[in-house]
Write a protein that holds these residues in place. Structure first.
Motif, mmCIF file in Angstrom:
data_model
loop_
_atom_site.group_PDB
_atom_site.id
_atom_site.type_symbol
_atom_site.label_atom_id
_atom_site.label_comp_id
_atom_site.label_asym_id
_atom_site.label_seq_id
_atom_site.Cartn_x
_atom_site.Cartn_y
_atom_site.Cartn_z
ATOM 1 N N PHE A 132 0.831 -1.204 0.000
ATOM 2 C CA PHE A 132 0.000 0.000 0.000
ATOM 3 C C PHE A 132 0.868 1.258 0.000
ATOM 4 O O PHE A 132 0.512 2.263 -0.616
ATOM 5 C CB PHE A 132 -0.937 -0.009 1.200
ATOM 6 N N GLN A 133 2.019 1.204 0.696
ATOM 7 C CA GLN A 133 2.936 2.340 0.681
ATOM 8 C C GLN A 133 3.430 2.605 -0.737
ATOM 9 O O GLN A 133 3.539 3.766 -1.164
ATOM 10 C CB GLN A 133 4.120 2.073 1.615
ATOM 11 N N PHE A 134 3.757 1.545 -1.448
ATOM 12 C CA PHE A 134 4.205 1.695 -2.837
ATOM 13 C C PHE A 134 3.112 2.314 -3.696
ATOM 14 O O PHE A 134 3.369 3.238 -4.484
ATOM 15 C CB PHE A 134 4.597 0.326 -3.406
ATOM 16 N N LEU A 135 1.879 1.838 -3.550
ATOM 17 C CA LEU A 135 0.765 2.388 -4.327
ATOM 18 C C LEU A 135 0.537 3.862 -3.996
ATOM 19 O O LEU A 135 0.254 4.672 -4.879
ATOM 20 C CB LEU A 135 -0.500 1.576 -4.059
ATOM 21 N N SER A 136 0.683 4.208 -2.718
ATOM 22 C CA SER A 136 0.521 5.602 -2.297
ATOM 23 C C SER A 136 1.614 6.485 -2.902
ATOM 24 O O SER A 136 1.334 7.588 -3.392
ATOM 25 C CB SER A 136 0.551 5.693 -0.770
ATOM 26 N N ARG A 137 2.875 6.014 -2.845
ATOM 27 C CA ARG A 137 3.978 6.798 -3.418
ATOM 28 C C ARG A 137 3.782 7.039 -4.904
ATOM 29 O O ARG A 137 4.238 8.054 -5.441
ATOM 30 C CB ARG A 137 5.318 6.072 -3.193
ATOM 31 N N ASN A 138 3.084 6.119 -5.545
ATOM 32 C CA ASN A 138 2.810 6.247 -6.975
ATOM 33 C C ASN A 138 1.466 6.924 -7.235
ATOM 34 O O ASN A 138 0.887 6.772 -8.319
ATOM 35 C CB ASN A 138 2.864 4.871 -7.648
#
Length: 261
Positions: free
Chosen positions: A134-140
């Motif tokens: 989810f952190q990766f999706l948020s950063r993107n």
């Protein structure tokens, strides 16, 4: 497809290979300096790659899985799990989703070998990886295409709806932590922009919706519906009406999912 990667050699031979691998042994070391140096080397390698072959990722995750297997001290287990999850943030974008897919394939493949005494540390690792994803999706910026690619991985492995080679225990745990970890990562952002939240969450819950409708076992469908009924998810989706339980049809298939879980 995941059929081939889910076949696995014996646990004993793989654990023995891990113990004989100095790099994996160093990652599991109780000596912080040794462990940090090993992680620095791993981060440097992974962060420098713009592409890593699927087979190489699966080999890496086999080693990392047994790295955690060898760690017996609870405090160090949790620290190691957090360190393993932190690897996601060091990856170049083209490597992230293949790396996450290899993680889920490895967990699904090795689940049957995890004894009860070792289960908690892997449940914690899974929670950390849901959060890291989810952190990766948020950063993107929650890009629609990236969300859809992530959904493909989720529907292929941890929330696959019909293939009993995927352990039910893995499905249950992912459903159990889904809303908690999404709130940690996106909760504040979602509260500020409800329209954006609805658009993002509607895409992200699609694998859960599929499992709720098409899950081979009634217990899986019920677990998915319970996840969707979480008040946080419902609020983000703009669902203010009360949840009405739908009658379940009788299963054509037997409900028992075997002893894998």
């Amino acid at each position: 497809m995941y059929a081939s990667p889910l076949s696995s050699p014996s646990t004993v031979s793989m654990a023995s290979d891990a113990q004989n691998n100095p790099f994996i042994r160093n990652l599991a070391s109780s000596d912080k300096k040794v462990r940090d140096e090993a992680f620095d080397s791993l981060r440097a390698y992974l962060g420098s790659q713009s592409h890593i072959a699927e087979l190489d990722l699966l080999k890496l995750w086999k080693g990392l899985f047994y790295c955690l297997w060898m760690q017996d001290k609870p405090a160090l287990q949790q620290r190691l799990s957090r360190e393993l999850a932190s690897l996601v943030s060091t990856l170049r974008e083209p490597v992230v989703l293949p790396f996450l897919r290899a993680f889920w394939l490895t967990i699904a493949r090795e689940w049957i070998h995890i004894e009860a005494l070792r289960l908690d540390k892997y449940l914690y690792l899974i929670r950390q990886y849901v959060n890291a994803s989810f952190q990766f999706l948020s950063r993107n910026k929650w890009k629609r295409e990236t969300l859809k690619e992530w959904n493909k991985i989720v529907e292929e492995v941890p929330l696959e709806s019909k293939d009993m080679k995927i352990p039910n225990g893995l499905r249950y745990h992912v459903l159990d932590v889904w809303a908690d970890e999404l709130e940690k990562v996106g909760g504040v952002e979602f509260e500020k922009d409800q329209e954006k939240a609805k658009e993002i969450v509607e895409i992200m819950v699609q694998p859960v919706e599929t499992l709720a409708k098409e899950g081979r076992l009634k217990v899986l469908r019920v677990a998915a519906k319970e996840c969707l009924a979480d008040q946080r998810l419902r609020a983000w989706r703009g669902q203010e009406d009360e949840v009405v339980d739908e009658p379940e049809e009788e299963d054509e298939e037997a409900e028992w999912g075997g002893i894998d879980d």
